[in-house]
Design a protein around this motif. Structure first.
Motif, PDB file in Angstrom:
ATOM      1  N   SER A   1       0.829  -1.208   0.000  1.00 28.51           N
ATOM      2  CA  SER A   1       0.000   0.000   0.000  1.00 28.51           C
ATOM      3  C   SER A   1       0.859   1.251   0.000  1.00 28.51           C
TER       4      SER A   1
ATOM      5  N   VAL B   1      -7.635  11.058  -1.529  1.00 31.23           N
ATOM      6  CA  VAL B   1      -8.335  10.104  -2.399  1.00 31.23           C
ATOM      7  C   VAL B   1      -7.478   8.856  -2.603  1.00 31.23           C
TER       8      VAL B   1
ATOM      9  N   VAL C   1      -8.622   4.980  -1.627  1.00 27.79           N
ATOM     10  CA  VAL C   1      -8.663   3.859  -2.570  1.00 27.79           C
ATOM     11  C   VAL C   1      -7.757   2.730  -2.097  1.00 27.79           C
TER      12      VAL C   1
ATOM     13  N   VAL D   1      -8.917  -1.222  -0.971  1.00 27.10           N
ATOM     14  CA  VAL D   1      -8.360  -2.402  -1.639  1.00 27.10           C
ATOM     15  C   VAL D   1      -7.499  -3.212  -0.665  1.00 27.10           C
TER      16      VAL D   1
END
Length: 167
Positions: free
Chosen positions: A34, A49, A53, A57
């Motif tokens: 990540s 943002v 996201v 995920v």
């Protein structure tokens, strides 16, 4: 005849410690992935943002890994993902807050500083997530001790306990 050699007992880690280590490896692996994705995606969309996201995920992937590997349960489905998602919502607020504070203090921090803040905040949030996932989401089903023994023997559970213990 000689006496058998004394063999020291092999010490095994407490199940909570091994579950935490598995949690760290699974969650840490997803966290590192990540982190790299945040750098790549953050160059194209606003940081908040990109973090959202990546958090969504990463949560789906990590929840599956934690269910199967960290806590070794067969629990799955939308309920588990929603419960895990709630723990991530708190993590998201925490990591985003840490990044926003960093950007308020430094207008253009280096990628190394930004990643250090992100990973540090993620580690703190991860410890909190472990506790919640262990106690709430993937908690073992609890039954009274007498019922567990009877149920594992295949017999029906007694209507009343056979022995009452007063404290």
């Amino acid at each position: 005849m000689t006496a058998p050699a004394h063999r020291p007992k092999r010490r095994t880690a407490h199940p909570l410690v091994t579950a935490f280590l598995r949690f760290v490896v699974c969650g840490g692996g997803v966290g590192l992935a990540s982190s790299g994705a945040l750098v790549l995606l953050g160059a194209h969309v606003p940081l908040v943002v990109a973090n959202a996201v990546i958090t969504v995920v990463g949560t789906v992937i990590a929840t599956e890994l934690h269910s199967r590997i960290s806590f070794r349960t067969n629990r799955g489905g939308w309920r588990v993902h929603l419960q895990s998602g709630l723990t991530v919502a708190v993590s998201y607020v925490f990591t985003t807050g840490a990044l926003l504070v960093l950007h308020a203090m430094q207008s253009a921090p280096s990628a190394l500083v930004e990643q250090s803040v992100y990973l540090s905040a993620s580690a703190v949030a991860g410890i909190g997530r472990f506790a919640l996932l262990r106690v709430v989401v993937f908690a073992p089903a609890t039954m009274p001790a007498g019922v567990t023994a009877v149920m594992t023997a295949g017999a029906p559970a007694p209507a009343r306990p056979a022995l009452a213990v007063a404290a």
